[in-house]
Design an enzyme around this catalytic site. Sequence first.
Site, mmCIF file in Angstrom:
data_model
loop_
_atom_site.group_PDB
_atom_site.id
_atom_site.type_symbol
_atom_site.label_atom_id
_atom_site.label_comp_id
_atom_site.label_asym_id
_atom_site.label_seq_id
_atom_site.Cartn_x
_atom_site.Cartn_y
_atom_site.Cartn_z
ATOM 1 N N VAL A 11 0.821 -1.209 0.000
ATOM 2 C CA VAL A 11 0.000 0.000 0.000
ATOM 3 C C VAL A 11 0.859 1.264 0.000
ATOM 4 O O VAL A 11 0.613 2.197 -0.769
ATOM 5 C CB VAL A 11 -0.958 -0.012 1.215
ATOM 6 C CG1 VAL A 11 -1.573 1.351 1.458
ATOM 7 C CG2 VAL A 11 -2.053 -1.036 0.974
ATOM 8 N N THR A 86 -1.041 -4.289 9.626
ATOM 9 C CA THR A 86 -1.917 -4.508 10.786
ATOM 10 C C THR A 86 -2.370 -5.973 10.757
ATOM 11 O O THR A 86 -3.543 -6.257 10.522
ATOM 12 C CB THR A 86 -3.142 -3.559 10.762
ATOM 13 O OG1 THR A 86 -3.761 -3.630 9.458
ATOM 14 C CG2 THR A 86 -2.761 -2.141 11.058
ATOM 15 N N PHE A 152 -8.537 1.039 -0.683
ATOM 16 C CA PHE A 152 -9.364 -0.039 -1.248
ATOM 17 C C PHE A 152 -8.707 -0.736 -2.435
ATOM 18 O O PHE A 152 -9.368 -1.504 -3.136
ATOM 19 C CB PHE A 152 -10.733 0.524 -1.658
ATOM 20 C CG PHE A 152 -11.517 1.078 -0.492
ATOM 21 C CD1 PHE A 152 -12.232 0.239 0.346
ATOM 22 C CD2 PHE A 152 -11.515 2.437 -0.221
ATOM 23 C CE1 PHE A 152 -12.935 0.735 1.444
ATOM 24 C CE2 PHE A 152 -12.224 2.958 0.865
ATOM 25 C CZ PHE A 152 -12.925 2.102 1.694
ATOM 26 N N LYS A 207 -14.039 0.609 5.957
ATOM 27 C CA LYS A 207 -13.032 -0.280 5.355
ATOM 28 C C LYS A 207 -13.312 -1.743 5.706
ATOM 29 O O LYS A 207 -13.318 -2.620 4.844
ATOM 30 C CB LYS A 207 -11.641 0.142 5.837
ATOM 31 C CG LYS A 207 -10.532 -0.796 5.435
ATOM 32 C CD LYS A 207 -10.328 -0.852 3.926
ATOM 33 C CE LYS A 207 -9.479 -2.035 3.545
ATOM 34 N NZ LYS A 207 -9.348 -2.210 2.110
ATOM 35 N N CYS A 263 -5.630 -9.562 3.353
ATOM 36 C CA CYS A 263 -6.651 -8.698 3.940
ATOM 37 C C CYS A 263 -7.966 -9.365 4.327
ATOM 38 O O CYS A 263 -8.368 -9.267 5.480
ATOM 39 C CB CYS A 263 -6.876 -7.513 3.017
ATOM 40 S SG CYS A 263 -5.383 -6.486 3.028
ATOM 41 N N LYS A 324 -3.900 -15.057 -5.471
ATOM 42 C CA LYS A 324 -4.596 -14.639 -6.687
ATOM 43 C C LYS A 324 -3.520 -14.365 -7.731
ATOM 44 O O LYS A 324 -2.326 -14.399 -7.408
ATOM 45 C CB LYS A 324 -5.452 -13.392 -6.438
ATOM 46 C CG LYS A 324 -4.626 -12.197 -5.967
ATOM 47 C CD LYS A 324 -5.473 -11.009 -5.642
ATOM 48 C CE LYS A 324 -5.673 -10.117 -6.841
ATOM 49 N NZ LYS A 324 -6.291 -8.839 -6.498
#
Length: 433
Positions: A11, A86, A152, A207, A263, A324
């Site tokens: 990110v 996190t 996102f 979120k 996530c 993925k």
Amino acid sequence: MRIVMIGTGYVGLVSGACFADFGHHVTCVDKDKSKIDALLDGKIPIFEPGLDALVESNVASGRLDFTLDIASVLPEADAVFIAVGTPSRRGDGHADLSYVYAAAEEMAPLLRDGVVVVDKSTVPVGTGDEVEAIIKRTNPSLEFSVASNPEFLREGAAINDFKRPDRVVIGVNDDHAEAVLQEVYRPLTRNDAQLLSMSRRAAELTKYAANAFLATKISFINEIADLCEKVGADVRDVAKGIGSDSRIGARFLQPGPGYGGSCFPKDTLALLKTGQDYGAPLQIVDSVVQVNNRRKLAMGQKVIDAMGGDTHSKTVALLGLTFKANTDDMRDSPAIDIVKTLKDAGITVRAYDPEGMDTSKAVIDGLTYCENSYDAMTGADATVIVTEWDAFRALDLDRAKELLKRPLLVDLRNLYSRTDVEKHGFEYVAVGR
Ligand code: NAD
Ligand code: UGA
């Protein structure tokens, strides 16, 4: 606008490079010396399509740089983004906020008046309050704001997601923070991107609610896929049939081996924990987590069943290891559970992934890592497609048949048409068909 990004992972690096591309001056900071050294040397520490060119051009323009030393850059910053990890806290599923709070402690004495500290990491409701308290405690005279700006983007499509978002969520409790974030994202509003302003707490919860809802869609279609297999319907027809209703929407209705990644698994758990802590249990999300955990465990057995239950001296070729396509990320990948089930049954696993081999080696051992798909299939009793990489969409099935001991294709991503595969003399097992 001078921006400092604390944390240069998926990110932080993508957001930092995109902000620089918008015209801001961005410094990305990380504690990981090898990451910063690589970036200073022109190397990208992660695989994300298009990121190398974006970083290179913005470094060349002088708008993007990297450092280990926050003290050299924070005193000049107008906005400081926190984009540290996190992960799930061991034991209870709560988000581990130690990296966020450590970053707040470290930056506090170095900030200048008027700075906006923006949390971009995914954090439970109330984390912004704690970040504010930490900074106030360490630097009581500082005038500053704390905002929430959850991210996102999806891995593998990160740059496009960042630059062409459905919306940007800005969680602010004061006008100054709102004005600074409007300025940061102004280049996007020119493209009509929606900027949704709300309270800090609403942004933090948005979120988790978004990720939990997407995870719910996936678990829902995975259960419908199981039912399709029993009743003789094709889940792709059902997904199209429901997804074309604009109230439902066509995306995130692809059945597969269960959702993984850095996530959905951790964020659904953290949301459950928040629900428990506040006395508002989230039973739907609880079921989604259980359905997904069971699914990931069931996929290895699906392969064994496809082989007729005989695991003696058998070898399986696994195509795809990452959670993925278009990422090298192995976090919570369904491949981990599949390999474990196969190995526990005494099966030898030969695997290939276009970008995930190095990250996989640190997570899964006891595999034979192969040079390419055909190398993996050599001598195998079944081929399993775990990840939907483009490289697996048009395999030369005639060549594969020559190499395989048994031409059995277990397609956990529904990449192939049954008729095409059977035409080449293969047995074919897919998902929900
Ligand atoms: P990551 O593990 O790839 O990167 C985090 C980086 O922060 C690491 O490089 C680490 O060394 C660094 N770091 C930790 N503490 C630091 C400190 N005090 N100072 C400087 N650097 C520090 O994590 P990520 O995947 O980029 O995720 C970051 C956050 O964004 C998480 O909360 C995640 O849930 C959220 N998020 C991730 C994605 C995604 O696709 N990966 C998408 C949206 C939101
Ligand atoms: C997801 C969200 O899509 C992002 O919006 C969010 O920012 C991010 O989590 C985050 O918070 O980190 P990401 O994990 O990168 O992004 O990847 P997705 O494309 O969402 O896929 C997640 C998992 O769901 C993968 O294992 C994927 O194979 C699976 N999936 C996805 C399905 O099984 N079916 C689908 O239809 C879609």
